[in-house]
Design an enzyme around this catalytic site. Structure first.
Site, short mmCIF file in Angstrom:
data_model
loop_
_atom_site.label_atom_id
_atom_site.label_comp_id
_atom_site.label_asym_id
_atom_site.label_seq_id
_atom_site.Cartn_x
_atom_site.Cartn_y
_atom_site.Cartn_z
N SER A 69 0.83 -1.21 0.00
CA SER A 69 0.00 0.00 0.00
C SER A 69 0.86 1.26 0.00
O SER A 69 2.01 1.25 0.44
CB SER A 69 -0.91 0.02 1.23
OG SER A 69 -1.66 -1.17 1.32
N1 SAH Z 1 -0.84 -5.03 4.00
C1 SAH Z 1 -0.14 -5.31 2.77
C2 SAH Z 1 -0.96 -4.88 1.56
C3 SAH Z 1 -1.13 -6.05 0.72
S1 SAH Z 1 -2.29 -5.96 -0.61
C4 SAH Z 1 1.25 -4.71 2.76
O1 SAH Z 1 1.60 -3.97 3.69
O2 SAH Z 1 2.03 -5.02 1.86
C5 SAH Z 1 -3.57 -6.99 0.02
C6 SAH Z 1 -3.20 -8.41 0.35
O3 SAH Z 1 -4.40 -9.04 0.81
C7 SAH Z 1 -2.70 -9.25 -0.81
O4 SAH Z 1 -1.46 -9.82 -0.50
C8 SAH Z 1 -3.78 -10.30 -0.98
O5 SAH Z 1 -3.28 -11.57 -1.39
C9 SAH Z 1 -4.36 -10.38 0.41
N2 SAH Z 1 -5.70 -10.96 0.50
C10 SAH Z 1 -6.75 -10.77 -0.35
N3 SAH Z 1 -7.82 -11.48 0.07
C11 SAH Z 1 -7.44 -12.11 1.23
C12 SAH Z 1 -8.10 -13.01 2.12
N4 SAH Z 1 -9.36 -13.41 1.94
N5 SAH Z 1 -7.40 -13.45 3.19
C13 SAH Z 1 -6.11 -13.08 3.40
N6 SAH Z 1 -5.44 -12.25 2.57
C14 SAH Z 1 -6.10 -11.78 1.49
#
Ligand code: SAH
Length: 225
Positions: free
Chosen positions: A75
């Site tokens: 993000s």
């Molecule tokens: N917090 C992260 C942002 C990652 S983007 C950072 O600091 O880098 C969002 C993430 O959510 C992705 O890696 C995606 O695979 C994950 N995601 C999406 N749906 C999900 C679910 N149902 N359970 C767990 N993770 C999920």
């Protein structure tokens, strides 16, 4: 010889991943309305360039989302700071659940501010890479799980706060059941192009939603990959 010219660009504070680059990011967050000094200090200390591919490291302290593989993104720093600020407001937060570990950066930021961070990721490759980073950087208070996090992580509930870092059109009510009554849930909600960052609080009198502003997140998906 030019004074300091034998220093590496990093040591001289000129490099793109130097402490100075981080300090510039903090100033930009401050200008853009981030007020919590604890959050600003942590944003200035966590090495974001170690949470992304080396090829992108020179862009690590730009205030922008970056790709982390598997069509996911780390993000934008402003969003990380704003969500963290929104989560800390209104009470001590000791145990926090994050859904969507991704690179692990948001979890690392939280790990400096609360006692325990529980984080769930549905893409195995990403959660493995994040685990390696937590180990290498010494984040012993981050606990990882490889699973579909849409229904939280019941085993360690109740949490003082839950943060969802992927967007859904609707959230499973199970998440609120895993929150303590004084807790907060911070999550982006809505369809692509129309997502709002929301916060729910006040559980003892019925959870009250609050709109914090427009955001753009990758989707919260079902199952594991
Ligand atoms: N917090 C992260 C942002 C990652 S983007 C950072 O600091 O880098 C969002 C993430 O959510 C992705 O890696 C995606 O695979 C994950 N995601 C999406 N749906 C999900 C679910 N149902 N359970 C767990 N993770 C999920």
């Amino acid at each position: 010889m030019i004074p300091g010219s034998r220093l590496t660009p990093e040591a001289a504070g000129l490099g793109m991943t130097s402490p100075r680059a981080r300090a510039r990011l903090v100033e930009s967050l401050r200008r853009n309305g981030i007020r919590d000094e604890r959050v600003l200090a942590v944003m200035g200390s966590v090495p974001r360039h170690l949470f992304i591919d080396e090829a992108l490291a020179s862009r690590a302290y730009e205030d922008t989302a970056l790709p982390i593989g598997r069509a996911q993104t780390i993000s934008q720093p402003w969003v990380v700071a704003r969500m963290t600020e929104a989560l800390l407001e209104g009470g001590p937060r000791s145990k926090v659940l994050e859904i969507g570990t991704g690179s692990g950066y948001q979890a690392a930021v939280l790990a400096h501010l609360v006692e325990h961070v529980y984080t769930v990721e549905r893409i195995d490759e990403l959660q493995r890479a994040a685990r390696r980073r937590f180990l290498r950087l010494g984040y012993r208070n981050v606990h990882c799980r490889y699973d579909d996090g849409r229904i939280g992580w019941a085993e360690h509930a109740p949490y003082d706060a839950i943060m969802v870092t992927a967007a859904a059109s609707a959230l499973d009510p199970e998440l609120l059941r895993q929150l303590s009554p004084q807790g907060v849930l911070v999550a982006p909600v809505g369809e692509p192009g129309a997502q709002q960052l929301m916060r729910w609080s006040g559980g003892s009198n019925g959870w009250q939603p609050e709109v914090l502003g427009a955001v753009s997140f990758v989707p919260l998906l079902g199952g594991t990959a």
